[in-house]
Design an enzyme around this catalytic site. Structure first.
Site, PDB file in Angstrom:
ATOM      1  N   THR A   1       0.818  -1.203   0.000  1.00  0.00           N
ATOM      2  CA  THR A   1       0.000   0.000   0.000  1.00  0.00           C
ATOM      3  C   THR A   1       0.852   1.254   0.000  1.00  0.00           C
ATOM      4  O   THR A   1       2.006   1.249   0.412  1.00  0.00           O
ATOM      5  CB  THR A   1      -0.932   0.038   1.228  1.00  0.00           C
ATOM      6  OG1 THR A   1      -0.135   0.235   2.402  1.00  0.00           O
ATOM      7  CG2 THR A   1      -1.715  -1.244   1.363  1.00  0.00           C
TER       8      THR A   1
ATOM      9  N   SER B   1       0.427   3.715   1.877  1.00  0.00           N
ATOM     10  CA  SER B   1       0.572   4.269   3.221  1.00  0.00           C
ATOM     11  C   SER B   1       1.537   3.477   4.086  1.00  0.00           C
ATOM     12  O   SER B   1       2.357   4.042   4.791  1.00  0.00           O
ATOM     13  CB  SER B   1      -0.795   4.323   3.911  1.00  0.00           C
ATOM     14  OG  SER B   1      -1.349   3.021   3.986  1.00  0.00           O
ATOM     15  N   CYS B   2       1.444   2.141   4.038  1.00  0.00           N
ATOM     16  CA  CYS B   2       2.212   1.358   5.005  1.00  0.00           C
ATOM     17  C   CYS B   2       3.278   0.496   4.375  1.00  0.00           C
ATOM     18  O   CYS B   2       4.007  -0.187   5.067  1.00  0.00           O
ATOM     19  CB  CYS B   2       1.276   0.465   5.829  1.00  0.00           C
ATOM     20  SG  CYS B   2       0.570  -0.911   4.885  1.00  0.00           S
ATOM     21  N   GLY B   3       3.373   0.469   3.058  1.00  0.00           N
ATOM     22  CA  GLY B   3       4.373  -0.396   2.444  1.00  0.00           C
ATOM     23  C   GLY B   3       3.876  -1.821   2.315  1.00  0.00           C
ATOM     24  O   GLY B   3       2.686  -2.081   2.229  1.00  0.00           O
TER      25      GLY B   3
ATOM     26  N   CYS C   1       2.591  -5.327   2.965  1.00  0.00           N
ATOM     27  CA  CYS C   1       1.802  -5.995   3.995  1.00  0.00           C
ATOM     28  C   CYS C   1       1.641  -7.463   3.638  1.00  0.00           C
ATOM     29  O   CYS C   1       1.678  -7.845   2.480  1.00  0.00           O
ATOM     30  CB  CYS C   1       0.421  -5.363   4.121  1.00  0.00           C
ATOM     31  SG  CYS C   1       0.448  -3.605   4.501  1.00  0.00           S
TER      32      CYS C   1
END
Length: 297
Positions: A131, A133-135, A137
């Site tokens: 993602t 936003s968070c890289g 996953c």
């Protein structure tokens, strides 16, 4: 031109120029200010999925800002330990991902590894989103995200930086963020020399994508390991960003916001110098303080 079912533009620059028009998009909005409403166009940063394939097999999907897609895919493979040099990639092409009207979306990239380079095994295949936003996953365990680097940071030549030099870098990064000025919606990552010279800067909706683009461009220019460079990222320093720095041989990672505990642990274990909350003349050194010329207490 087409090659084995893929669309391959005449040159790399031609391929990437196709995407530059989609870095931003225009939308009509209603702006409310001081109790008054007005209709006007607004510029937004573009966000689209990119599927990365290796030798035709899907490996990961990332939400990214279009542009520098070949560099992004190359940098991603470096961070995952699949490749470490430009000659380990035979070709990178866009695969057909046509819309209903027959237009290629340029949202699928296939990396063909050079003969003899092992393809990633099933343990690296993850059909989930990386993602914006968070890289990345979906990795099964902490052991799965710890990837051995070809360029141990602890083995690099000594690199010493002063707090005064580090303090200047955020402003230099901000001045180089051309798309951010138009959208206000992009993260950035930049490489600086040990004297503070801006070497390269990339923007993306995700910090991890911006770093992959930097590393991928360095790979194509034969620039790994980045043992004499300082990596600066906007926002926070996550574990994944620290890992990408270590995998590329970067000795100093600085962020304008906070690091995570796992990022600090990785930095301490690998010998990476990690600086957070780099704002003005204030900063926190979380690991690798031996590379920072500290003022006397």
């Amino acid at each position: 031109m087409r090659e084995n079912g893929t669309v391959q533009p005449a040159t790399r620059h031609e391929a990437e120029s196709i995407l530059m028009g989609r870095v931003t998009e225009r939308r009509r909005i209603i702006r409310i200010k001081d109790g008054r409403a007005s209709a006007r166009p607004d510029t937004l940063v573009a966000e689209e999925p990119l599927e990365i394939r290796v030798n035709g097999r899907p490996l990961a999907i990332t939400m990214r800002t279009p542009g520098d897609d070949f560099a992004l895919a190359t940098g991603f493979l470096v961070s995952e330990g699949v490749i470490g040099a430009a000659d380990e990639v035979r070709a990178i092409t866009y695969c057909e991902g046509a819309t209903e009207d027959g237009v290629n979306t340029y949202n699928v990239v296939n990396v063909r590894l050079a003969p003899g380079v092992p393809a990633p095994g099933p343990e690296l295949e993850r059909h989930v989103y990386t993602t914006s936003s968070c890289g990345l996953c979906g990795k099964a365990s902490l052991d799965a995200v710890r990837t051995a680097t070809r360029f141990p940071v602890a083995d690099t030549p000594p690199l010493r930086v002063t707090p005064a030099l580090l303090a200047e870098l955020p402003d230099r990064l901000r001045a180089a963020q051309r798309v951010f000025d138009r959208t206000g919606g992009l993260h950035a990552a930049a490489l600086f020399s040990r004297t503070g010279e801006l070497l390269d800067v990339r923007e993306d909706v995700g910090r991890h994508n911006a770093v992959d683009k930097l590393v991928g461009r360095a790979v194509r220019e034969g620039g790994l390991p980045l043992s004499r460079a300082i990596l600066l990222v906007s926002g926070r320093a996550s574990f994944e960003l620290a890992q990408k720095a270590v995998m590329a041989g970067v000795p100093v990672l600085a962020a304008v916001s906070a690091p995570s505990s796992l990022a600090v642990d990785l930095a301490a274990e690998s010998g990476l110098t990690l600086v957070g909350f780099l704002r003005g003349t204030q900063m926190n050194v979380y690991a690798g303080a031996e590379r920072v010329v500290l003022p006397e207490s």
